[in-house]
Design an enzyme around this catalytic site. Structure first.
Site, PDB file in Angstrom:
ATOM      1  N   HIS A 194       1.012  -1.325  -0.057  1.00 56.68           N
ATOM      2  CA  HIS A 194      -0.071  -0.037  -0.009  1.00 56.68           C
ATOM      3  C   HIS A 194       0.853   1.245  -0.072  1.00 56.68           C
ATOM      4  CE1 HIS A 194      -3.251  -2.878   1.078  1.00 56.68           C
ATOM      5  NE2 HIS A 194      -3.940  -2.054   0.310  1.00 56.68           N
ATOM      6  N   CYS A 509     -10.380  -3.542  -9.928  1.00 55.74           N
ATOM      7  CA  CYS A 509      -9.791  -2.235  -9.280  1.00 55.74           C
ATOM      8  C   CYS A 509      -8.363  -2.463  -8.888  1.00 55.74           C
ATOM      9  CB  CYS A 509     -10.771  -1.626  -8.288  1.00 55.74           C
ATOM     10  SG  CYS A 509     -11.112  -2.985  -6.815  1.00 55.74           S
TER      11      CYS A 509
HETATM   12  C1  PEP Z   1      -6.621  -5.307  -4.417  1.00 54.48           C
HETATM   13  O1  PEP Z   1      -6.194  -6.078  -3.561  1.00 54.48           O
HETATM   14  O2  PEP Z   1      -6.392  -5.372  -5.875  1.00 54.48           O
HETATM   15  C2  PEP Z   1      -7.271  -3.934  -4.232  1.00 54.48           C
HETATM   16  C3  PEP Z   1      -7.555  -2.933  -5.021  1.00 54.48           C
HETATM   17  O3  PEP Z   1      -7.266  -3.414  -2.802  1.00 54.48           O
HETATM   18  P1  PEP Z   1      -5.963  -2.962  -2.208  1.00 54.48           P
HETATM   19  O4  PEP Z   1      -4.827  -2.825  -2.989  1.00 54.48           O
HETATM   20  O5  PEP Z   1      -6.601  -1.821  -1.159  1.00 54.48           O
HETATM   21  O6  PEP Z   1      -6.011  -3.848  -0.871  1.00 54.48           O
END
Ligand code: PEP
Ligand code: MG
Length: 578
Positions: A194, A509
């Site tokens: 993240h 996403c």
């Molecule tokens: C994912 O896991 O692909 C996602 C979009 O959520 P995050 O990156 O916030 O875990």
């Protein structure tokens, strides 16, 4: 002497800045003796650093957006006060004069004296305030280090501070961004962490997994971060600096060129309209969303509102923030994801139990935590439903792994709608509910989830992590992180099929959706709705407009049959060259 190290490029762009090494420990500061006639200069250097730190903090405070939690402002005010009160900053001046020592050392001595006093405190809250002292000390030390790079009179050529750390939490990166951080180098961490995603969103060029960077770089020296290739350099010769400046300019020019596509529809050559939404982490990202011409917000990671503070935001504060995003989108749909905290985004005071070797990525995170702590979850549900009266809102639930979780959320959502209506709020009759498909179990059982949800959103970042057993924040295994691994492609295809069978919209996403090298493949597999970091929207739109979906059939079929990664790579390349 020039030095170049290699890590992983995780956030594009180039930064030429001044190194600041985040010190975990205070052992690295050396004592130097100052010549008698230089003592007053040293005192002035120290005073200048304190002044610079105070100015920097005040400017940060003025720049901070309105939506920033009150705790952050209080935290900045407390640090300004510490710089104004002489307890921390007067004794070092005396020490410089008495011991003829350097300012860094004098400050460190005073820091250690204060640490001893704090250590003796019985009150754990007061004792914990030493962290604030340490942060203020680090800020002054950073100021003391900065002039080294300006000594050649070229400071204006530098973009700002490049932080070199072992690792950095996403919450800390948001704070440093407000202070104008120009680049980031970390010894650990992968491109799907993240922190990396946030660096991309904040447009901070970054390289991760640069082992021993803190030992090899020197405080205050000029550094280059090539956030695309993961190369970092110290003391690079003029020719290399010129090369990188040219590249930075070319990158900016390329981005400007893409702007032409902003108002064009994302339509394939064969006439299929594709939905291109944006992922946002912070309200600040909205300007990039406009710049990228997004159709809407496909993923609003609300957890960033909850980080960097002792107490969660109130229902009203959340409502106001969500309403601001919805109003700014002027009628385009906004998908608000319920908080996904845990793993590398821990809530303050709620880290994994200490002393127990557990894997936080598989622990109490996201919807699991919310369902266990309704005092945390309910205000968010109420705020989201209230915000749905402001404009089109969809609610997205992260990390679903069993249908029971989904039923619980549905019931809570129904109860929230009923309660708010009863309390006189003008809320809609229905808020579309979607689920992130990011745990392999949910992908395999996608048909069940599709039956009960209004939409599915594939989160490839976690789906790949959990399917391939590769920690997304571990740079040592990031080379194994493969979005086109046959197992991943089969899971994705399965989710698309489940959506088609039940008439449930499927969107994606995860970072894979924003990588133009996979656009054609995903279109070939049937994806018609993408959500990505706003900085990638126009590149993906370009790929969409250059694609004829019908012409991809043969390649898609062959790619889905292939099991050899080399073969898969070759077919993907062929597909992209069509
Ligand atoms: C994912 O896991 O692909 C996602 C979009 O959520 P995050 O990156 O916030 O875990
Ligand atoms: Mg995820």
């Amino acid at each position: 002497m020039t030095m170049a190290l290699h890590g992983l490029g995780v956030s594009r762009g180039v930064s030429l800045g001044v190194a600041h090494i985040a010190q975990r420990h205070h052992l690295d500061i050396a004592q130097r003796t100052i010549q008698e006639d230089q003592i007053e200069n040293e005192v002035q250097r120290f005073r200048g650093a304190v002044f610079g730190a105070r100015t920097e903090l005040r400017e940060t405070r003025n720049r901070i957006p309105r939506s920033t939690p009150a705790e952050i402002l209080e935290f900045i005010d407390a640090h300004v006060l510490m710089l104004e009160d002489g307890t921390l900053t007067e004794p070092p001046i005396q020490l410089i004069r008495e011991l003829a020592c350097n300012a860094e050392w004098a400050l460190e001595v005073q820091r250690n004296r204060l640490a001893a006093v704090f250590d003796d405190m019985d009150d754990p809250y007061i004792a914990s305030r030493m962290d604030d002292v340490d942060q203020v000390v680090a800020r002054i030390q950073r100021q003391l280090a900065t002039p080294t790079a300006s000594s050649d009179g070229e400071r204006s050529d530098y973009d700002g501070i490049v932080l070199i750390a072992d690792d950095i939490a996403p919450a800390d990166l948001t704070l440093l961004h407000h202070e104008g951080l120009a680049g980031l180098i970390t010894e650990f961490g992968g491109p799907l962490s993240h922190t990396a995603i946030l660096a991309r969103s904040l447009k901070i060029p970054a390289a991760m997994g640069v082992r021993h960077a803190r030992q090899l770089f020197r405080e205050g020296e000029a550094v280059i971060v090539d956030g695309e290739r993961g190369i970092v350099m110290a003391d690079a010769p003029k020719t290399v600096q010129t090369y990188y400046r040219k590249r930075a300019r070319a990158f900016r020019a390329q981005q400007r060129d893409l702007i032409k596509l902003r108002s064009k529809p994302a339509q394939t050559r064969c006439g299929t309209r594709i939905r291109l939404d944006a992922n946002i982490d912070l309200v600040d990202d909205l300007k990039d969303v406009r710049q990228g011409g997004a159709d809407g917000i496909g993923l609003y990671r609300t957890e960033y509102l909850f980080l960097n503070r002792a107490d969660p935001p109130s229902e009203d504060e959340q409502f106001e923030t969500y309403a601001e995003v919805i109003a700014a989108m002027g009628g385009a749909p906004v998908t608000i994801r319920t908080i996904d905290v845990g793993a590398d985004k821990p809530l303050q005071g709620r880290g994994p139990r200490s002393g127990v070797p557990i894997n936080p990525a598989m622990g109490l995170r996201a919807i699991r935590l919310c369902l266990q702590d309704l005092n945390l979850f309910r205000p968010q549900l109420r705020a989201i439903v209230r915000a749905a009266a402001v404009g089109p809102v969809r609610m997205l639930v992260p990390m679903l792994s069993t249908p029971q979780e989904l039923f619980q959320v549905r019931n809570l959502l129904k109860a929230t709608l009923r309660d708010l209506k009863r309390d006189g709020f003008a809320v809609p009759d229905h808020v579309p509910l979607g689920g992130m498909i990011e745990v392999p179990a949910a992908a395999i059982a996608a048909t069940t989830f599709a039956k009960y949800l209004d939409f599915l959103s594939i989160g490839t970042n976690d789906l790949i992590q959990y399917t391939l057993a590769i920690d997304r924040i571990d740079d040592q295994v990031s080379h194994l992180y493969d979005p086109v691994h046959p197992a991943i492609l089969k899971l994705i295809q399965g989710v698309f099929d489940a959506g088609l069978r039940s008439g449930t919209e499927v969107t994606m996403c995860g970072e894979m959706a924003g990588d133009p090298q996979y656009t054609r493949l995903l279109l070939g597999l049937g994806l018609r709705s993408f959500s990505m970091h706003p900085g990638h929207l126009l590149e993906v739109k370009q790929a969409v407009t250059e694609t004829d979906i019908d012409a991809l059939k043969d390649h898609t079929r062959r790619l889905m049959r292939a099991s050899n990664p080399l073969r898969i790579g070759a077919i993907l390349r062929e597909m992209n060259e069509l």
